[in-house]
Enzyme design. Structure first.
Site, short mmCIF file in Angstrom:
data_model
loop_
_atom_site.label_atom_id
_atom_site.label_comp_id
_atom_site.label_asym_id
_atom_site.label_seq_id
_atom_site.Cartn_x
_atom_site.Cartn_y
_atom_site.Cartn_z
N GLY A 10 -6.33 -34.35 -25.60
CA GLY A 10 -5.71 -35.37 -26.76
C GLY A 10 -4.29 -35.57 -26.65
N GLU A 103 -5.69 -26.06 -25.68
CA GLU A 103 -6.46 -25.00 -25.32
C GLU A 103 -7.46 -25.27 -24.08
OE1 GLU A 103 -9.70 -25.95 -28.83
OE2 GLU A 103 -10.27 -24.47 -27.81
N ILE A 126 -1.17 -31.46 -31.38
CA ILE A 126 -0.65 -31.55 -32.82
C ILE A 126 -1.32 -30.43 -33.81
CG2 ILE A 126 -0.37 -34.17 -32.58
CD1 ILE A 126 -3.00 -34.26 -34.44
N ASP A 127 -2.29 -29.89 -33.35
CA ASP A 127 -3.13 -29.02 -34.38
C ASP A 127 -2.26 -27.63 -34.54
OD1 ASP A 127 -4.92 -30.74 -34.51
OD2 ASP A 127 -6.49 -29.69 -33.38
N MET A 169 -6.22 -34.30 -39.33
CA MET A 169 -6.77 -33.56 -38.05
C MET A 169 -6.65 -31.99 -38.25
SD MET A 169 -6.25 -35.92 -34.90
CE MET A 169 -7.30 -37.42 -34.63
N GLY A 170 -7.46 -31.55 -37.37
CA GLY A 170 -7.48 -29.91 -37.31
C GLY A 170 -9.08 -29.54 -37.32
O1 F6P Z 1 -7.15 -31.68 -30.11
C1 F6P Z 1 -6.47 -32.32 -31.32
C2 F6P Z 1 -7.18 -33.15 -31.97
O2 F6P Z 1 -6.23 -33.99 -32.65
C3 F6P Z 1 -8.11 -32.55 -33.02
O3 F6P Z 1 -7.60 -32.16 -34.15
C4 F6P Z 1 -9.16 -33.74 -32.94
O4 F6P Z 1 -10.52 -33.06 -33.42
C5 F6P Z 1 -9.11 -34.20 -31.97
O5 F6P Z 1 -8.05 -34.08 -31.15
C6 F6P Z 1 -9.73 -35.73 -31.57
O6 F6P Z 1 -9.35 -36.19 -30.49
P1 F6P Z 1 -10.15 -37.49 -29.69
O7 F6P Z 1 -10.65 -38.43 -30.92
O8 F6P Z 1 -9.17 -38.08 -28.83
O9 F6P Z 1 -11.15 -36.99 -28.73
#
Ligand code: F6P
Length: 341
Positions: A10, A103, A126-127, A169-170
């Site tokens: 992300g 990660e 951002i998490d 988010m998180g």
């Molecule tokens: O990994 C960061 C994050 O912002 C998570 O908190 C969230 O679940 C995810 O990305 C969503 O990402 P996308 O919609 O881009 O797949």
């Protein structure tokens, strides 16, 4: 040296600041050539390249997103992915790679070092859930955006005597919820680390209404009610096995309305938290990570990730960074709990 660089997973504010720092120091101080790979790990698998020159990184420090693009491609899940990736690096005479990611991206970087690819990692998300660093860039910006949203939602909630549930988010870690909730004076903060009781949430909501104020409830997308499960947008899994979370805010607002008889609304902040210009803090952190990453590459110190410890930038084994997630300790959450209601 020819150094490859990519941004995976992300996106988050500050990625361009890292690219700028890597390129500026790489070219001007170390006399390297810098080659960008587009769309995360898809770039080296498919041979998607773009040279990073001093001109190319001009004026990108304050720009959100990533000029390289990103993806959640896992080269270990693509047919011949690693052989193709190695072939691309050889064709482009790339000596070592800088992988900027969370990660998943850094997990691949770690595996690649065992498969003979020289990589240095830069932590982003951002998490803020990467274990070996005190902070990741992007987090501060996301917290600012969520806090501003809470401030704005409070005035409209109070005008209408409504409960407002703000979903942030998180996925596995509630850092954004905890920090934005504390900064915004939320009356309830719910995080993935601690299943919540809907009855208790309703009690806090009622207490707040009794004092003639409108309650604000901040809930992380990965928070779960006691005895319940995560709410999903879709059960489909990405290449790293993640489902798309979402919906807990709306579900909770409905429960609050049903159980307390008070009007409730839910607001999902979603990708707004990942967009736009990085805060000054994130620009500085991202820039320092970039400067230190290109030094690590130059010294051949591969298999490492640059990390923030206190105010210092250090190098830690990629293995340490990806072994486990940094979640909110329950004692830290308890500090905030005394302010609920
Ligand atoms: O990994 C960061 C994050 O912002 C998570 O908190 C969230 O679940 C995810 O990305 C969503 O990402 P996308 O919609 O881009 O797949």
């Amino acid at each position: 040296m020819r150094v490859g660089v990519l941004t995976g997973g992300g996106d988050c504010p500050g990625l361009n600041a890292v690219l700028r720092a890597v390129t500026r120091k790489g070219i001007s101080v170390h006399q390297h050539e810098i080659l960008g790979f587009r769309s995360g790990w898809l770039g080296p698998v498919e041979g998607l390249t773009t040279p990073l020159t001093l001109d190319r990184v001009e004026d990108i420090l304050s720009r959100g997103g990533t000029i390289l693009g990103s993806s959640r491609t896992n080269p270990y899940k693509v047919d011949d992915g690693i052989a193709r990736l190695k072939a691309t690096l050889a064709e482009n005479r790339v000596d070592a790679l800088i992988a900027i990611g969370g990660e998943d991206t850094l997990g691949v970087a770690e595996q690649l070092t065992h498969d003979g690819v020289p990589v240095v990692g830069v932590p982003k998300t951002i998490d803020n859930d990467l274990d070996a660093t005190d902070y990741t860039f992007g987090f501060d910006t996301a917290v600012h955006i969520a806090t501003e949203a809470i401030d704005r939602l409070r005035t409209t909630a109070e005008s209408h005597h409504r409960a407002l549930v703000v979903e942030v988010m998180g996925r596995h870690a509630g850092w954004i919820a905890l920090h934005s909730g504390l900064a915004g004076g939320a009356n309830v903060i719910l995080v993935p680390e601690k299943p919540f009781s809907v009855d208790q949430v309703c009690e806090w909501v009622e207490q707040r209404f009794e004092r003639q104020y409108a309650p604000i409830i901040v809930v992380a997308e990965g928070a779960v009610p006691e005895g319940g499960k995560e709410l999903l947008v879709t059960g489909d899994r990405d290449a790293f096995g993640h489902v798309r979370l979402g919906g807990v805010g709306t579900w909770l607002a409905d429960e609050i309305a049903k159980r307390t008889g008070k009007e409730s609304r839910a607001v999902v902040l979603g990708h707004v938290q990942r967009g736009g210009t990085p805060t000054a803090y994130d620009r500085v952190l991202a820039t320092r990570f970039g400067l230190h990453a290109i030094d690590a590459i130059t010294e051949g110190d591969y298999g490492k990730m640059v990390a923030l410890r206190g105010t210092d930038i250090v190098r830690v084994p990629l293995r340490e960074a990806t072994a486990q997630l940094k979640t909110v300790p329950l004692e830290r959450y308890a500090e905030a709990e005394v302010l609920f209601g």
